[in-house]
Design a protein around this motif. Structure first.
Motif, PDB file in Angstrom:
ATOM      1  N   PRO A 178      99.978  51.423  39.148  1.00 23.58           N
ATOM      2  CA  PRO A 178     101.463  51.589  38.907  1.00 23.58           C
ATOM      3  C   PRO A 178     102.369  50.197  38.625  1.00 23.58           C
ATOM      4  O   PRO A 178     103.276  50.139  37.936  1.00 23.58           O
ATOM      5  CB  PRO A 178     101.740  52.056  40.059  1.00 23.58           C
ATOM      6  CG  PRO A 178     100.570  52.649  40.985  1.00 23.58           C
ATOM      7  CD  PRO A 178      99.450  51.732  40.286  1.00 23.58           C
ATOM      8  N   TRP A 180     101.366  47.591  36.693  1.00 24.46           N
ATOM      9  CA  TRP A 180     101.056  47.461  35.199  1.00 24.46           C
ATOM     10  C   TRP A 180     101.980  48.665  34.517  1.00 24.46           C
ATOM     11  O   TRP A 180     102.833  48.160  33.444  1.00 24.46           O
ATOM     12  CB  TRP A 180      99.809  47.902  34.854  1.00 24.46           C
ATOM     13  CG  TRP A 180      98.817  46.648  35.073  1.00 24.46           C
ATOM     14  CD1 TRP A 180      99.098  45.674  36.223  1.00 24.46           C
ATOM     15  CD2 TRP A 180      97.474  46.048  34.641  1.00 24.46           C
ATOM     16  NE1 TRP A 180      98.266  44.451  36.069  1.00 24.46           N
ATOM     17  CE2 TRP A 180      97.409  44.813  35.239  1.00 24.46           C
ATOM     18  CE3 TRP A 180      96.864  46.732  33.739  1.00 24.46           C
ATOM     19  CZ2 TRP A 180      96.108  44.039  34.867  1.00 24.46           C
ATOM     20  CZ3 TRP A 180      95.571  46.123  33.355  1.00 24.46           C
ATOM     21  CH2 TRP A 180      95.300  44.962  34.004  1.00 24.46           C
ATOM     22  N   SER A 181     102.141  49.730  34.984  1.00 23.16           N
ATOM     23  CA  SER A 181     103.103  50.866  34.212  1.00 23.16           C
ATOM     24  C   SER A 181     104.602  50.328  34.397  1.00 23.16           C
ATOM     25  O   SER A 181     105.012  50.305  33.389  1.00 23.16           O
ATOM     26  CB  SER A 181     102.929  52.058  34.853  1.00 23.16           C
ATOM     27  OG  SER A 181     101.920  52.805  34.709  1.00 23.16           O
ATOM     28  N   ALA A 182     105.012  50.030  35.683  1.00 21.85           N
ATOM     29  CA  ALA A 182     106.132  49.545  35.498  1.00 21.85           C
ATOM     30  C   ALA A 182     106.569  48.479  34.615  1.00 21.85           C
ATOM     31  O   ALA A 182     107.689  48.118  33.987  1.00 21.85           O
ATOM     32  CB  ALA A 182     106.685  49.241  36.827  1.00 21.85           C
ATOM     33  N   ARG A 183     105.673  47.320  34.909  1.00 23.48           N
ATOM     34  CA  ARG A 183     105.669  46.187  33.777  1.00 23.48           C
ATOM     35  C   ARG A 183     105.756  46.490  32.418  1.00 23.48           C
ATOM     36  O   ARG A 183     106.740  45.801  31.629  1.00 23.48           O
ATOM     37  CB  ARG A 183     104.688  44.963  34.221  1.00 23.48           C
ATOM     38  CG  ARG A 183     104.879  44.424  35.537  1.00 23.48           C
ATOM     39  CD  ARG A 183     104.010  43.450  35.706  1.00 23.48           C
ATOM     40  NE  ARG A 183     104.024  42.266  34.844  1.00 23.48           N
ATOM     41  CZ  ARG A 183     103.121  41.347  34.680  1.00 23.48           C
ATOM     42  NH1 ARG A 183     101.865  41.566  35.057  1.00 23.48           N
ATOM     43  NH2 ARG A 183     103.561  40.467  33.870  1.00 23.48           N
ATOM     44  N   SER A 184     104.960  47.277  31.859  1.00 25.87           N
ATOM     45  CA  SER A 184     105.035  47.703  30.573  1.00 25.87           C
ATOM     46  C   SER A 184     106.245  48.580  30.101  1.00 25.87           C
ATOM     47  O   SER A 184     106.791  48.260  28.897  1.00 25.87           O
ATOM     48  CB  SER A 184     103.614  48.386  30.289  1.00 25.87           C
ATOM     49  OG  SER A 184     104.128  50.084  30.586  1.00 25.87           O
ATOM     50  N   PHE A 185     106.921  48.929  31.011  1.00 24.68           N
ATOM     51  CA  PHE A 185     108.079  49.978  30.689  1.00 24.68           C
ATOM     52  C   PHE A 185     109.442  48.721  30.929  1.00 24.68           C
ATOM     53  O   PHE A 185     110.353  49.112  30.577  1.00 24.68           O
ATOM     54  CB  PHE A 185     108.373  51.037  31.689  1.00 24.68           C
ATOM     55  CG  PHE A 185     107.651  52.180  31.467  1.00 24.68           C
ATOM     56  CD1 PHE A 185     107.830  52.690  30.014  1.00 24.68           C
ATOM     57  CD2 PHE A 185     106.782  52.743  32.524  1.00 24.68           C
ATOM     58  CE1 PHE A 185     106.967  53.904  29.982  1.00 24.68           C
ATOM     59  CE2 PHE A 185     106.112  53.726  31.982  1.00 24.68           C
ATOM     60  CZ  PHE A 185     106.160  54.493  30.780  1.00 24.68           C
ATOM     61  N   GLY A 186     109.238  47.652  31.110  1.00 19.26           N
ATOM     62  CA  GLY A 186     109.948  46.415  31.081  1.00 19.26           C
ATOM     63  C   GLY A 186     110.536  46.314  32.391  1.00 19.26           C
ATOM     64  O   GLY A 186     111.775  45.513  32.544  1.00 19.26           O
ATOM     65  N   ALA A 187     110.172  46.470  33.561  1.00 21.22           N
ATOM     66  CA  ALA A 187     110.598  46.148  34.887  1.00 21.22           C
ATOM     67  C   ALA A 187     110.588  44.755  35.314  1.00 21.22           C
ATOM     68  O   ALA A 187     109.433  44.171  34.872  1.00 21.22           O
ATOM     69  CB  ALA A 187     109.943  46.966  36.056  1.00 21.22           C
ATOM     70  N   GLU A 191     112.937  43.719  40.060  1.00 25.75           N
ATOM     71  CA  GLU A 191     112.925  44.976  40.264  1.00 25.75           C
ATOM     72  C   GLU A 191     111.473  45.840  40.845  1.00 25.75           C
ATOM     73  O   GLU A 191     111.879  46.834  41.483  1.00 25.75           O
ATOM     74  CB  GLU A 191     113.195  45.710  38.821  1.00 25.75           C
ATOM     75  CG  GLU A 191     114.708  45.517  38.432  1.00 25.75           C
ATOM     76  CD  GLU A 191     115.046  45.767  37.054  1.00 25.75           C
ATOM     77  OE1 GLU A 191     115.998  45.805  36.367  1.00 25.75           O
ATOM     78  OE2 GLU A 191     113.730  45.621  36.140  1.00 25.75           O
TER      79      GLU A 191
ATOM     80  N   PHE B 105     103.438  56.995  38.675  1.00 28.32           N
ATOM     81  CA  PHE B 105     103.783  56.714  39.942  1.00 28.32           C
ATOM     82  C   PHE B 105     103.711  57.571  41.025  1.00 28.32           C
ATOM     83  O   PHE B 105     104.184  58.761  40.749  1.00 28.32           O
ATOM     84  CB  PHE B 105     105.252  56.268  39.792  1.00 28.32           C
ATOM     85  CG  PHE B 105     105.645  55.212  38.769  1.00 28.32           C
ATOM     86  CD1 PHE B 105     105.028  54.136  39.117  1.00 28.32           C
ATOM     87  CD2 PHE B 105     106.641  55.360  37.711  1.00 28.32           C
ATOM     88  CE1 PHE B 105     105.391  52.998  38.015  1.00 28.32           C
ATOM     89  CE2 PHE B 105     106.714  54.483  36.757  1.00 28.32           C
ATOM     90  CZ  PHE B 105     106.174  53.153  37.043  1.00 28.32           C
ATOM     91  N   LYS B 120     114.673  52.442  31.942  1.00 26.15           N
ATOM     92  CA  LYS B 120     114.300  51.148  31.749  1.00 26.15           C
ATOM     93  C   LYS B 120     114.695  50.788  30.113  1.00 26.15           C
ATOM     94  O   LYS B 120     115.118  49.756  29.713  1.00 26.15           O
ATOM     95  CB  LYS B 120     112.766  50.684  31.902  1.00 26.15           C
ATOM     96  CG  LYS B 120     112.512  50.526  33.438  1.00 26.15           C
ATOM     97  CD  LYS B 120     112.783  49.239  33.678  1.00 26.15           C
ATOM     98  CE  LYS B 120     112.900  49.108  35.468  1.00 26.15           C
ATOM     99  NZ  LYS B 120     114.127  49.334  36.244  1.00 26.15           N
TER     100      LYS B 120
END
Ligand SMILES: Nc1ncnc2c1ncn2[C@@H]1O[C@H](COP(=O)(O)OP(=O)(O)O)[C@@H](O)[C@H]1O
Ligand SMILES: [Mg+2]
Lengths: 282, 277
Positions: A178, A180-187, A191, B105, B120
């Motif tokens: 999760p 990695w997912s968030a980082r790939s969406f630009g988090a 955040e 998630f 985002k």
């Protein structure tokens, strides 16, 4: 068309009519049996207390019958002292708990994610966790006077450690996907803290809170006993001084009920917050 | 079987496709300790702007590793990876990925998972709603918007992950065996759907699979990777019509190419099992 039959039956999520099959009627669920047995055990203990005290097994001064104790609570309830004492104790316990949690959770997350924060807090937490926190009471009294502030800080201090330890442990072993997912969406890193680490560590954080809450209740009562004044702990110490055993037991019963309600409430909060977690669907 | 052809949601922002250039990339796991494991060895590959590129190879040959490197999730140790936007150093919304294990998630519902990426990416509230609905419909999860991942089967989770990634309309789309958990029928529908999206929206796609037919059906070009350590053994152009539907499965060129590639892949798979002994 797509086959939707691979959905597992689930509460609330399926709007498809297939899942609305009539449920076989089950008059007694295992959960109801559980509750019934627990109530029966409590009732039996209460019965033993009541009749043991009433029929001479014990000196009624040392152990007054339950009915007499409940009668006293009722009288004090009407007289208005119980609501004040209970309210004050609850206020101190919950405020201290909330402060401990609000400081402890971010500290725990930061400790797990930043070496700098960890270097600073790790020794403090290692020393502080196993230490009897109540030993700090005289210092808090010196620093913050003898009224509510010092009591609440004492409680917050005792709640802080289990929360930090559980949060830090929870955040140290996070599943990377999760994140990695968030980082790939630009988090951004900041955040991630609130959007990913916090919800992902929530099961362990709640476990920490569930340890901290009874700890906070105990600290509140002990602090009140040591410092006197209003509150359930203070009232019990006063009753003890006047050899009022009914008053002491009235305090104990109040603490039992208060503790039960508060701990159960947190369990309900847990179930609410972890609605997404497989543990909620056992 | 029918493919839903809903009107694609209007796009408020331009997403440029981009080329990807991989030169001399090697990767060793556990490089800092003794006995590190060489997973990728001297990879050179240029993927064109708007190309649909498939990476094909036996299990364990480093396909996921290469995708993570392009995605910026693991640092490039040796060599260089760059896109039109410059060298890859970190993950970014220009390169969206569908992970092999979905990586949803778990604390968010299907819809909130999809909305996260859209938020985002800076879409406004109305666009977010519209796009979320469109892509959830597209992967046939209508009615499961409010379900949590743990309540869904593997195939449904995978479709949710695909919807979440497609919704943000990235210029570069990285997909790691994205249809692996789907049944054969659903897989076919999703393949056609993906071709359509790619054709209509002009993206560069890097698609990992070990299904030869899937690769030939989808790709412009196919890289066949060798067994560990991963090297690129062959790069094959797929000269089939742009419009590919069910009927192409009976096309003689399609069948011939599939068989040719199958033989090349099998060589590698045999080498892989030999290497394991
Ligand atoms: N985090 C890791 N640490 C150590 N070895 C890894 C790690 N991830 C993958 N590997 C190894 O690297 C090789 C390539 O893995 P991977 O890229 O997942 O292959 P593929 O996706 O083609 O199956 C495999 O032998 C695998 O065991
Ligand atoms: Mg893989």
């Amino acid at each position: 068309m797509m086959n939707m039959a691979d959905a597992k039956p689930l509460a609330g999520a399926g709007k498809s009519p297939v899942q609305k099959a009539p449920r076989p009627s089950r008059p007694i669920s295992p959960r109801m049996v559980d509750i019934a047995v627990q109530v029966a055990v409590v009732a039996a203990l209460a019965g033993i207390w009541e009749f043991g005290a009433r029929f001479g097994a014990l000196n009624p001064f040392l152990l007054p019958p339950l009915s007499v104790v409940l009668g006293r609570i009722w009288e004090d309830l009407i007289a208005g002292t119980v609501p004040v004492d209970l309210g004050l104790t609850l206020y101190r316990a919950l405020t201290g708990f909330a402060i401990g949690a609000v400081i402890g959770i971010p500290t725990g997350i930061l400790m797990a994610r930043s070496a700098l924060v960890r270097w600073f807090f790790d020794p403090l937490v290692s020393i502080g966790f196993p230490m009897p926190k109540i030993a700090f009471l005289p210092i808090f009294i010196l620093w913050f006077d003898i009224y509510d502030t010092s009591k609440i800080i004492m409680v917050a201090f005792s709640c802080f450690f289990p929360v930090v330890a559980a949060t830090c442990a929870g955040c140290s072993s996070l599943d990377k996907w999760p994140i990695w997912s968030a980082r790939s969406f630009g988090a951004k890193e900041r955040e991630l803290l609130w959007e990913v680490y916090l919800p992902m560590a929530m099961p362990q954080i709640l476990t920490g809170l569930q340890v901290a809450l009874p700890t906070g209740m105990i600290t509140t009562i002990v602090t009140e006993m040591l410092m006197g004044g209003r509150g359930v702990g203070g009232a019990m110490i006063m009753a003890g001084r006047f050899a009022d055993s009914v008053g002491v037991f009235a305090g104990i019963v109040q603490i039992i009920i208060l503790g039960f309600v508060v701990v159960k409430s947190l369990e309900i909060v847990r179930r609410r917050l972890l609605i997404w977690h497989p543990e909620s669907r056992k | 079987m029918s493919v839903t052809h809903l009107a694609p949601p209007p796009r408020s922002r331009a997403h440029a496709a981009s080329s990807i250039s991989i030169s001399d990339v090697s990767h060793t796991y556990g490089a800092r300790t003794a006995g590190g494991m060489l997973a990728l060895d001297g990879i050179n590959l240029d993927i064109g702007d708007g190309e649909f590129h498939c990476l094909l190879g036996p299990s364990g040959c480093g396909k996921s590793t290469l995708l993570y490197l392009i995605g910026g999730f693991i640092p490039v140790q040796a060599g260089m990876i760059s896109t039109s936007a410059g060298p890859v150093t970190a993950p970014g919304p220009d390169r969206s990925i569908v992970f092999q294990n979905f990586a949803l998630f778990p604390w968010k519902t299907v819809k909130d998972n999809v909305l996260y990426g859209l938020k985002k990416a800076g879409f406004n509230a109305a666009e977010r709603e519209q796009r979320a609905r469109h892509y959830i419909d597209m992967v046939h999860l209508t009615g499961f918007e409010n379900a949590y991942p743990s309540q869904l089967s593997g195939g449904m989770q995978q479709r949710a992950a695909i919807a979440r990634t497609l919704a943000v309309d990235p210029g570069i789309l990285l997909m790691d065996e994205p249809f692996g958990a789907l049944d054969a029928q659903t897989r076919r529908v999703m393949q056609e759907e993906l071709r359509t999206i790619w054709r209509d929206s002009r993206k560069t796609v890097v698609f990992v699979t070990h299904d030869v037919q899937e690769a030939v059906f989808l790709a412009d070009r196919i890289s066949i990777m060798s067994a560990r350590p991963g090297r690129i053994q062959h790069v094959i152009d797929v000269d089939l019509p742009k419009e590919r539907g069910e009927e192409i499965l009976e096309n003689r060129e399609f069948i011939g190419l599939s068989e040719h590639i199958w033989r090349l892949v099998r060589e590698q798979a045999v080498a892989a099992t030999r290497g394991a002994h």
